[in-house]
Design an enzyme around this catalytic site. Structure first.
Site, PDB file in Angstrom:
ATOM      1  N   ASN A 127       0.094  -5.084  -2.266  1.00 10.65           N
ATOM      2  CA  ASN A 127      -0.415  -6.230  -1.504  1.00 10.65           C
ATOM      3  C   ASN A 127      -0.454  -7.472  -2.382  1.00 10.65           C
ATOM      4  O   ASN A 127      -0.786  -7.398  -3.557  1.00 10.65           O
ATOM      5  CB  ASN A 127      -1.818  -5.926  -0.989  1.00 10.65           C
ATOM      6  CG  ASN A 127      -1.833  -4.780   0.010  1.00 10.65           C
ATOM      7  OD1 ASN A 127      -1.215  -3.743  -0.216  1.00 10.65           O
ATOM      8  ND2 ASN A 127      -2.521  -4.971   1.107  1.00 10.65           N
ATOM      9  N   THR A 150       2.251   0.322  -0.362  1.00  8.61           N
ATOM     10  CA  THR A 150       2.579  -1.100  -0.221  1.00  8.61           C
ATOM     11  C   THR A 150       1.775  -1.910  -1.228  1.00  8.61           C
ATOM     12  O   THR A 150       0.549  -1.807  -1.270  1.00  8.61           O
ATOM     13  CB  THR A 150       2.254  -1.612   1.195  1.00  8.61           C
ATOM     14  OG1 THR A 150       0.874  -1.394   1.469  1.00  8.61           O
ATOM     15  CG2 THR A 150       3.134  -0.958   2.245  1.00  8.61           C
ATOM     16  N   GLU A 158       2.207  -7.180   2.578  1.00  9.92           N
ATOM     17  CA  GLU A 158       2.327  -5.867   1.949  1.00  9.92           C
ATOM     18  C   GLU A 158       3.784  -5.539   1.713  1.00  9.92           C
ATOM     19  O   GLU A 158       4.595  -5.640   2.623  1.00  9.92           O
ATOM     20  CB  GLU A 158       1.736  -4.786   2.866  1.00  9.92           C
ATOM     21  CG  GLU A 158       0.296  -5.030   3.239  1.00  9.92           C
ATOM     22  CD  GLU A 158      -0.357  -3.785   3.824  1.00  9.92           C
ATOM     23  OE1 GLU A 158       0.155  -2.674   3.604  1.00  9.92           O
ATOM     24  OE2 GLU A 158      -1.383  -3.955   4.513  1.00  9.92           O
TER      25      GLU A 158
HETATM   26  P1  ADP Z   1      -3.541  -0.386  -1.399  1.00  7.99           P
HETATM   27  O1  ADP Z   1      -4.266  -0.233  -0.104  1.00  7.99           O
HETATM   28  O2  ADP Z   1      -4.455  -0.635  -2.585  1.00  7.99           O
HETATM   29  O3  ADP Z   1      -2.445  -1.410  -1.307  1.00  7.99           O
HETATM   30  P2  ADP Z   1      -1.456   1.658  -1.240  1.00  7.99           P
HETATM   31  O4  ADP Z   1      -1.677   3.076  -0.787  1.00  7.99           O
HETATM   32  O5  ADP Z   1      -0.743   0.746  -0.284  1.00  7.99           O
HETATM   33  O6  ADP Z   1      -2.862   1.047  -1.682  1.00  7.99           O
HETATM   34  O7  ADP Z   1      -0.670   1.731  -2.630  1.00  7.99           O
HETATM   35  C1  ADP Z   1      -0.208   0.539  -3.199  1.00  7.99           C
HETATM   36  C2  ADP Z   1      -0.024   0.605  -4.697  1.00  7.99           C
HETATM   37  O8  ADP Z   1       0.875   1.667  -5.061  1.00  7.99           O
HETATM   38  C3  ADP Z   1       0.636  -0.667  -5.207  1.00  7.99           C
HETATM   39  O9  ADP Z   1      -0.318  -1.679  -5.471  1.00  7.99           O
HETATM   40  C4  ADP Z   1       1.344  -0.192  -6.465  1.00  7.99           C
HETATM   41  O10 ADP Z   1       0.496  -0.330  -7.591  1.00  7.99           O
HETATM   42  C5  ADP Z   1       1.626   1.298  -6.206  1.00  7.99           C
HETATM   43  N1  ADP Z   1       3.041   1.623  -5.885  1.00  7.99           N
HETATM   44  C6  ADP Z   1       3.714   2.691  -6.419  1.00  7.99           C
HETATM   45  N2  ADP Z   1       4.976   2.752  -5.958  1.00  7.99           N
HETATM   46  C7  ADP Z   1       5.133   1.706  -5.106  1.00  7.99           C
HETATM   47  C8  ADP Z   1       6.245   1.243  -4.314  1.00  7.99           C
HETATM   48  N3  ADP Z   1       7.443   1.861  -4.314  1.00  7.99           N
HETATM   49  N4  ADP Z   1       6.060   0.123  -3.563  1.00  7.99           N
HETATM   50  C9  ADP Z   1       4.865  -0.504  -3.554  1.00  7.99           C
HETATM   51  N5  ADP Z   1       3.780  -0.121  -4.270  1.00  7.99           N
HETATM   52  C10 ADP Z   1       3.898   0.984  -5.046  1.00  7.99           C
HETATM   53 MG    MG Z   2      -1.029  -1.445   0.230  1.00  9.72          MG
END
Ligand code: ADP
Ligand code: MG
Length: 196
Positions: free
Chosen positions: A44, A42, A117
């Site tokens: 953010n 997600t 998110e």
């Molecule tokens: P965080 O806790 O930092 O948000 P996440 O595990 O939720 O980490 O991963 C989010 C990150 O993954 C996003 O900020 C983006 O850079 C990347 N990402 C890759 N593919 C997607 C997708 N389909 N939707 C949203 N984010 C994605």
């Molecule tokens: Mg996230």
């Protein structure tokens, strides 16, 4: 057990007031709660009440709509290629993707800032932290729930993704700019003003 629910939300005539709602910002790090490990990363966004005053009193839950990303030339997903079908790259450099998102608020402390998110329904080869993201939120899918386990949570989110894709695949919900619908997506794809 997953609760059966309709495969689409909203009327065939398109989003109803107050939708579509807009917000934008640069993708920030979240809590790293491992949503990526669940297969549901997600992106953010920081909450900015000046540009999205409606966030102050919107209820917690799962929403859906369209996201636009201004990926840098170095990103492997830029420029958008032919698949999947729903991306469009505008002169502004923004590409659009269907999305589901959660707006989470700890309602017990009613003045806390909600978390925003966004899961984009597209496969990205690389992360896009720091990239400008715009959201056109077209409707509400469901309230937040408590789950007995992570499998139930994932199952429910998969249904959300399905509901979002089907709901957005109707003429009055698809973007005019993609040639597939009548919904005005010009705000998503507009050029960024010089001084922004
Ligand atoms: P965080 O806790 O930092 O948000 P996440 O595990 O939720 O980490 O991963 C989010 C990150 O993954 C996003 O900020 C983006 O850079 C990347 N990402 C890759 N593919 C997607 C997708 N389909 N939707 C949203 N984010 C994605
Ligand atoms: Mg996230």
């Amino acid at each position: 057990m997953a609760v059966p629910r309709p495969l689409t939300v909203g009327l065939s005539t398109g989003p109803e007031k107050p939708y579509p709602l807009q917000m934008e910002g640069k993708v920030i790090s979240g809590f790293g709660r491992g949503s990526r490990d669940l297969g549901i990363p997600t992106a953010n966004l920081p909450v900015d009440y000046d540009s999205a005053p409606w966030l102050a009193d919107i209820k917690s839950g799962v929403y859906f709509g369209w996201a636009a990303l201004n990926l840098p030339p170095s990103h492997p997903n830029q420029p958008a290629t032919t698949s999947p079908s729903s991306t469009t790259t505008a002169a502004s450099g923004f590409s659009v993707y269907p999305m589901v998102m959660s707006i989470g608020r700890n309602d017990f402390y009613n003045n806390t800032v909600p978390s925003v998110e966004v899961h984009l329904l597209h496969h990205f080869e690389e992360d896009f932290y720091g990239v400008e993201m715009r959201l056109l939120i077209t409707g509400f899918i469901r309230e937040m729930r408590d789950y007995a386990g992570v499998d139930e949570l994932i199952e429910d989110i998969k249904v959300d993704c399905d509901v979002a894709l089907r709901s957005l695949d109707r003429e009055a919900w698809a973007l005019r700019e993609t040639g597939k619908g009548t919904l005005d997506g010009s705000w998503l794809l507009r050029e960024t003003a010089e001084l922004e």
